[in-house]
Write a protein that holds these residues in place. Sequence first.
Motif, PDB file in Angstrom:
ATOM      1  N   THR A  25      -0.574  33.610  22.635  1.00 59.25           N
ATOM      2  CA  THR A  25      -1.068  33.016  21.385  1.00 59.25           C
ATOM      3  C   THR A  25       0.049  32.946  20.349  1.00 59.25           C
ATOM      4  N   LYS A  28       2.429  30.204  21.315  1.00 60.98           N
ATOM      5  CA  LYS A  28       1.801  28.891  21.070  1.00 60.98           C
ATOM      6  C   LYS A  28       1.845  28.536  19.590  1.00 60.98           C
ATOM      7  N   ASP A  32       3.711  25.260  18.233  1.00 57.45           N
ATOM      8  CA  ASP A  32       2.984  24.278  17.414  1.00 57.45           C
ATOM      9  C   ASP A  32       3.662  24.076  16.061  1.00 57.45           C
ATOM     10  N   ARG A  57       2.895  23.174  28.410  1.00 59.16           N
ATOM     11  CA  ARG A  57       2.984  24.426  29.153  1.00 59.16           C
ATOM     12  C   ARG A  57       3.845  24.185  30.387  1.00 59.16           C
ATOM     13  N   LEU A  64       6.553  27.701  26.859  1.00 58.72           N
ATOM     14  CA  LEU A  64       6.123  26.381  26.403  1.00 58.72           C
ATOM     15  C   LEU A  64       7.367  25.579  26.074  1.00 58.72           C
TER      16      LEU A  64
END
Length: 127
Positions: A25, A28, A32, A57, A64
Amino acid sequence: MRDDLQSFQKQIGQLPITLKRQLATAIKVEADRLADAIKAAAPVDTGKLRDSVKVRRTKRDLTLEVTAGGDETIHGERGPHGEADYALFVEYGTRKKPAQPFFYNTARRMEPEITDNITKAVEEVLK
């Protein structure tokens, strides 16, 4: 350095799934944030370049990649010089148009903060 990486990967591989999710998380969130910053830095003509920025991914856990270009920004037909990706022309320029760097400059600028944030997340998970 390679031994350190292998040791780290082994530690991560032994984490319980809930801690891996916590770390995933955090990664990510950073991916982002980077993608959003790259989109904001991308010059907008039609919006296709900006919209081509994606977080993907990979096959590896907790990895990522942020990309720009691809199918959305390909121009031309297959031929002796292949297809041309407009994203590369914008980033690096051409003989006729100057570079409008939006991807790598943004990534380099944000790298220290992203690294710091992910390091903190790793430390938190390993506690």
